[in-house]
Enzyme design. Structure first.
Site, PDB file in Angstrom:
ATOM      1  N   HIS A  59       4.394   1.932   4.568  1.00 29.74           N
ATOM      2  CA  HIS A  59       3.534   0.754   4.610  1.00 29.74           C
ATOM      3  C   HIS A  59       3.552   0.092   3.234  1.00 29.74           C
ATOM      4  O   HIS A  59       3.779   0.752   2.214  1.00 29.74           O
ATOM      5  CB  HIS A  59       2.104   1.153   4.952  1.00 29.74           C
ATOM      6  CG  HIS A  59       1.918   1.613   6.360  1.00 29.74           C
ATOM      7  ND1 HIS A  59       0.672   1.698   6.939  1.00 29.74           N
ATOM      8  CD2 HIS A  59       2.800   2.014   7.303  1.00 29.74           C
ATOM      9  CE1 HIS A  59       0.794   2.128   8.177  1.00 29.74           C
ATOM     10  NE2 HIS A  59       2.084   2.336   8.426  1.00 29.74           N
TER      11      HIS A  59
ATOM     12  N   GLU B  36       1.240  -0.859   1.248  1.00 32.28           N
ATOM     13  CA  GLU B  36       0.329  -0.278   0.261  1.00 32.28           C
ATOM     14  C   GLU B  36       0.898   1.005  -0.338  1.00 32.28           C
ATOM     15  O   GLU B  36       0.824   1.209  -1.553  1.00 32.28           O
ATOM     16  CB  GLU B  36      -1.035   0.061   0.902  1.00 32.28           C
ATOM     17  CG  GLU B  36      -1.743  -1.127   1.502  1.00 32.28           C
ATOM     18  CD  GLU B  36      -1.516  -1.285   2.991  1.00 32.28           C
ATOM     19  OE1 GLU B  36      -2.468  -1.619   3.703  1.00 32.28           O
ATOM     20  OE2 GLU B  36      -0.366  -1.079   3.451  1.00 32.28           O
TER      21      GLU B  36
ATOM     22  N   CYS C 233      -4.898   0.656   6.905  1.00 34.73           N
ATOM     23  CA  CYS C 233      -5.146   1.701   7.893  1.00 34.73           C
ATOM     24  C   CYS C 233      -5.758   2.910   7.177  1.00 34.73           C
ATOM     25  O   CYS C 233      -5.861   2.933   5.946  1.00 34.73           O
ATOM     26  CB  CYS C 233      -3.848   2.087   8.591  1.00 34.73           C
ATOM     27  SG  CYS C 233      -2.669   2.964   7.534  1.00 34.73           S
TER      28      CYS C 233
ATOM     29  N   CYS D   5      -3.420   4.515   4.528  1.00 38.55           N
ATOM     30  CA  CYS D   5      -3.362   3.757   3.284  1.00 38.55           C
ATOM     31  C   CYS D   5      -4.682   3.821   2.527  1.00 38.55           C
ATOM     32  O   CYS D   5      -4.691   3.870   1.292  1.00 38.55           O
ATOM     33  CB  CYS D   5      -2.949   2.317   3.569  1.00 38.55           C
ATOM     34  SG  CYS D   5      -1.238   2.190   4.148  1.00 38.55           S
TER      35      CYS D   5
END
Length: 152
Positions: free
Chosen positions: A56, A58, A86, A89
């Site tokens: 992801h 992040e 999410c 993260c």
């Protein structure tokens, strides 16, 4: 938790990373990590490209910032991301000790900050950053909606 703070162009840079992710066929989410008003890391989603469900924006930006700054602790850094993180993260943001989190669009389905698990509100969360949602929210929402409409 929302803020009327202006993004000083950092959310614009996160949006640019999201657009680059979209060009690669990824879900258009982008992120920048900022220290002392300077971007030290930037990333967009790469889950498909890397065949890595943890890639992801992040996570990639936090990894890059840690390498650039030579530390796993990013307690003087702020993170700007185009979509509410999410839970995975959120955990990484907490472990990195990010000072402030700024995000664009809320994620009612997969968010882990103000929706879903609300990670930073849990007793087991060791560090919670200041959180500011809704920065450039319309632009972030539009980018995501257009991407998913195109896929249908």
């Amino acid at each position: 938790m929302t803020s009327t703070l202006h993004n000083s162009g950092f959310m614009d840079q996160a949006l640019q990373e999201a657009r680059l992710a979209q060009q690669r066929g990824e879900v258009p989410i982008g992120c920048v990590v900022v220290k002392e008003a300077q971007v030290v890391a930037r990333a967009g989603n790469r889950t498909l490209e890397l065949n890595d469900p943890t890639a992801h924006a992040e996570i990639l930006a936090i990894r890059q910032a840690g390498a650039v700054l030579g530390s796993q602790r990013l307690d003087t850094c702020d993170l700007y991301v185009t979509l509410e993180p999410c839970t995975m993260c959120a955990g990484a943001i907490s472990f990195a000790r990010i000072r402030r989190l700024y995000y664009g669009a809320a994620d009612e389905k997969g968010g882990g900050i103000e929706h879903g698990a609300r990670f930073f509100s849990q007793a087991t969360c060791h560090h919670a950053p200041e959180v500011y949602g809704g920065l450039a929210e319309r632009d972030c929402q539009h980018l995501l909606r257009a991407f998913f409409q195109q896929r249908r």
